[in-house]
Enzyme design. Structure first.
Site, PDB file in Angstrom:
ATOM      1  N   THR A   1       3.059   0.631  -3.552  1.00  0.00           N
ATOM      2  CA  THR A   1       3.012  -0.031  -2.360  1.00  0.00           C
ATOM      3  C   THR A   1       3.657   0.872  -1.332  1.00  0.00           C
ATOM      4  OG1 THR A   1       3.475  -2.082  -1.229  1.00  0.00           O
ATOM      5  CG2 THR A   1       5.062  -1.140  -2.613  1.00  0.00           C
TER       6      THR A   1
ATOM      7  N   LYS B   1       1.324   5.258  -0.915  1.00  0.00           N
ATOM      8  CA  LYS B   1      -0.050   5.207  -1.313  1.00  0.00           C
ATOM      9  C   LYS B   1      -0.854   6.634  -1.438  1.00  0.00           C
ATOM     10  CE  LYS B   1      -0.516   0.287  -0.980  1.00  0.00           C
ATOM     11  NZ  LYS B   1      -1.489  -0.760  -0.450  1.00  0.00           N
TER      12      LYS B   1
ATOM     13  N   ASP C   1      -7.171  -1.966  -3.818  1.00  0.00           N
ATOM     14  CA  ASP C   1      -7.095  -2.396  -2.374  1.00  0.00           C
ATOM     15  C   ASP C   1      -8.355  -2.719  -1.695  1.00  0.00           C
ATOM     16  OD1 ASP C   1      -4.202  -2.786  -2.339  1.00  0.00           O
ATOM     17  OD2 ASP C   1      -3.920  -0.621  -1.480  1.00  0.00           O
TER      18      ASP C   1
ATOM     19  N   ALA D   1      -3.497   2.834  10.152  1.00  0.00           N
ATOM     20  CA  ALA D   1      -4.110   3.894   9.441  1.00  0.00           C
ATOM     21  C   ALA D   1      -3.237   4.584   8.523  1.00  0.00           C
ATOM     22  CB  ALA D   1      -4.062   5.154  10.918  1.00  0.00           C
ATOM     23  N   GLY D   2      -2.678   3.647   7.672  1.00  0.00           N
ATOM     24  CA  GLY D   2      -1.952   3.918   6.555  1.00  0.00           C
ATOM     25  C   GLY D   2      -2.605   4.247   5.304  1.00  0.00           C
TER      26      GLY D   2
ATOM     27  N   TYR E   1       2.557  -9.913   4.443  1.00  0.00           N
ATOM     28  CA  TYR E   1       2.955 -11.012   3.813  1.00  0.00           C
ATOM     29  C   TYR E   1       4.499 -11.244   3.894  1.00  0.00           C
ATOM     30  CZ  TYR E   1       3.974  -9.071  -0.832  1.00  0.00           C
ATOM     31  OH  TYR E   1       4.143  -8.247  -1.901  1.00  0.00           O
TER      32      TYR E   1
ATOM     33  N   GLY F   1      -2.131 -12.433   3.249  1.00  0.00           N
ATOM     34  CA  GLY F   1      -1.799 -11.258   2.345  1.00  0.00           C
ATOM     35  C   GLY F   1      -1.647 -11.564   0.791  1.00  0.00           C
TER      36      GLY F   1
END
Length: 275
Positions: free
Chosen positions: A66, A70, A107, A132-133, A220, A243
């Site tokens: 997480t 990533k 994901d 943008a991650g 979330y 989420g």
């Protein structure tokens, strides 16, 4: 109870104290009757590679990844499966018996499946991805590969531009400096706004949701209460995917990769929500 024969899984990130993955995955493992356990593992970026190799050495089967690791993990594994290769992001690591670290991403497929479940068909319209991650990479790549026209909007435009360039082979992906007007179609929030960051904040104004069909919010809260975005989207008449639903869908796909068993999605979603 964990014993000497228990097989181990976990989630690595920084932070992970808020994660509902352990309760969700352990509920699923119990439902499947497996002597497995899933644990939270806080890991700093500087220790990422040594932790991955160490977990493999002590016999872990795999881990979820997480924020904020990533993209970094995608650079550290020995092999990337096609979905992870396309997105440059890993949320699932498999520790192979031959010593390899294999990276996968569930994901994007989970987000695409969630959108399709709300629209009741494979969606190929416009999508606005916020952020943008690593999660944004996975979401944008999967939705573009499904035929969607993806626009990426991030706090730093140069980050959105870089991501759009990286995903040019996935399909129709562009960076936008301003929110499109109208927004329309589907919105996927891949920022932590409304949960880990600015808990009372919104990643876009509520007034921009009036013409949107589906809102997916990957953020979330630890107490499972709705984020401001989910609340505002529901009030605007949008279909919503929170989420925790995305967490359950991607977690189910990861569990199937590790165990080879069909994951009990409803059990996982109920556990994630605290039902």
């Amino acid at each position: 109870m964990i014993s000497g024969t228990t097989r181990l899984l976990g989630v690595i990130g920084d932070p992970v104290a808020h994660s509902r993955s352990p309760r969700m995955q352990n509920a699923a493992l119990q439902a499947l009757g497996l002597n497995w356990a899933y644990v939270p593992l806080p890991v700093k970026a500087a220790n990422l590679e040594s932790v991955l190799r160490g977990l493999q050495a002590v016999g872990f089967v795999g881990v979820n990844v997480t924020v904020p690791h990533k993209e970094a993990v995608a650079q550290l594994v020995d092999e990337l499966r096609p979905t992870a290769q396309a997105s440059g992001s890993v949320n699932t690591v498999i520790f192979a018996e031959d010593g390899r670290l294999i990276g996968d991403s569930t994901d994007g497929p989970a987000i695409a499946a969630a959108v399709a479940s709300e629209i009741e068909e494979t969606y190929r319209g416009s999508v606005l991805v916020l952020g943008a991650g690593g999660s944004a990479r996975a979401a944008a790549a999967a939705l573009a590969q499904d035929g969607c026209a993806v626009q990426i909007h991030a706090r730093r435009f140069e980050a959105a531009e870089t991501l759009a360039r990286d995903l040019v082979g996935s399909g129709n992906v562009v960076a936008v400096a301003e929110l499109p007007d109208p927004v329309g179609g589907v919105v996927v929030n891949c920022t932590p706004v409304g949960a880990l960051v600015d808990p009372d904040g919104m990643p876009l104004p509520a007034s921009r949701l009036l013409d949107v069909r589906v809102v997916v919010d990957l953020a979330y809260r630890a107490d499972a209460t709705p984020t401001p975005l989910i609340t505002a989207a529901a009030e605007a008449g949008c279909a919503v995917v929170d989420g925790l639903e995305v967490l359950a869908r991607q977690g189910a796909k990861a569990l199937e990769i590790w165990t080879g068993e069909s994951a009990p999605l409803e059990v996982m979603l109920a556990a994630a929500r605290g039902d």
